[in-house]
Design an enzyme around this catalytic site. Sequence first.
Site, PDB file in Angstrom:
ATOM      1  N   GLY A 101       0.780  -1.233   0.000  1.00 46.44           N
ATOM      2  CA  GLY A 101       0.000   0.000   0.000  1.00 46.44           C
ATOM      3  C   GLY A 101       0.809   1.279   0.000  1.00 46.44           C
ATOM      4  O   GLY A 101       0.303   2.336   0.383  1.00 46.44           O
ATOM      5  N   LYS A 102       2.058   1.226  -0.445  1.00 45.78           N
ATOM      6  CA  LYS A 102       2.902   2.432  -0.445  1.00 45.78           C
ATOM      7  C   LYS A 102       2.275   3.558  -1.265  1.00 45.78           C
ATOM      8  O   LYS A 102       2.264   4.712  -0.826  1.00 45.78           O
ATOM      9  CB  LYS A 102       4.304   2.116  -1.001  1.00 45.78           C
ATOM     10  CG  LYS A 102       5.126   1.180  -0.149  1.00 45.78           C
ATOM     11  CD  LYS A 102       6.533   0.983  -0.692  1.00 45.78           C
ATOM     12  CE  LYS A 102       6.653   0.555  -2.120  1.00 45.78           C
ATOM     13  NZ  LYS A 102       6.197  -0.794  -2.436  1.00 45.78           N
ATOM     14  N   LYS A 125       8.663   9.175  -7.848  1.00 45.41           N
ATOM     15  CA  LYS A 125       8.971   7.746  -7.873  1.00 45.41           C
ATOM     16  C   LYS A 125      10.251   7.631  -8.692  1.00 45.41           C
ATOM     17  O   LYS A 125      10.210   7.631  -9.925  1.00 45.41           O
ATOM     18  CB  LYS A 125       7.822   6.968  -8.521  1.00 45.41           C
ATOM     19  CG  LYS A 125       8.059   5.491  -8.663  1.00 45.41           C
ATOM     20  CD  LYS A 125       7.464   4.733  -7.520  1.00 45.41           C
ATOM     21  CE  LYS A 125       7.606   3.229  -7.743  1.00 45.41           C
ATOM     22  NZ  LYS A 125       6.878   2.463  -6.758  1.00 45.41           N
ATOM     23  N   SER A 168       8.806   0.568 -12.612  1.00 49.41           N
ATOM     24  CA  SER A 168       8.901  -0.507 -13.602  1.00 49.41           C
ATOM     25  C   SER A 168       7.555  -1.195 -13.755  1.00 49.41           C
ATOM     26  O   SER A 168       6.761  -1.251 -12.816  1.00 49.41           O
ATOM     27  CB  SER A 168       9.990  -1.522 -13.206  1.00 49.41           C
ATOM     28  OG  SER A 168       9.716  -2.106 -11.965  1.00 49.41           O
TER      29      SER A 168
END
Length: 189
Positions: free
Chosen positions: A3-4, A28, A32
């Site tokens: 849940g970041k 961020k 990826s």
Amino acid sequence: NVGKTYYSIAILKQLTKHFALDQLAYYKPVQSGDEKDYDVIRQGLPGIATYTSYDLTCAASPDYAASIEGVKISLAKIANDFKEIQAKHKFVIVEGAGGLAVPLNDRDLVSDIAKSLNVPMILVIGRQLGTINHSLLAIEHARSRGIEIAGIIVSDLGDDDERTRASIESIKKLGKVKEFDLASCLNKN
């Protein structure tokens, strides 16, 4: 998937109560895969500035994805990009990729991003069985690299029972960390 990104949105939403949206940003450094966290951030908080230094398409660890795509991930580039973002915004939420010990290249780990940017870390932890071990190892890893831990956020994904609360209390006590209760803050809105 602890849940970041969800909690990045939550923190940014809390900050919008005190600061104009253009003073806030989401960064961020390495993304990826096809599902982009910055897209989730934009959906959750329309108008927020989002940045990434390395936008890789292969859904894998940053080191592997970069090698497949012929990209060299550089902490110096990430630090330089972060300085440029900081010059434009008062608060920048930085989200890592995977876990702290995930490799960026053949010598640097995700935790080295926090160290090189000199930012405090909030560790988002799960409620699943094994979270004590995983969390304490992550805390120890961060501290061994000189990273300040601002606290933990316990993901609301999972059971909130006596066993879970006991695990969280063990993490707080043994890890010497405080818990941020963002979930209750968000439920009041």
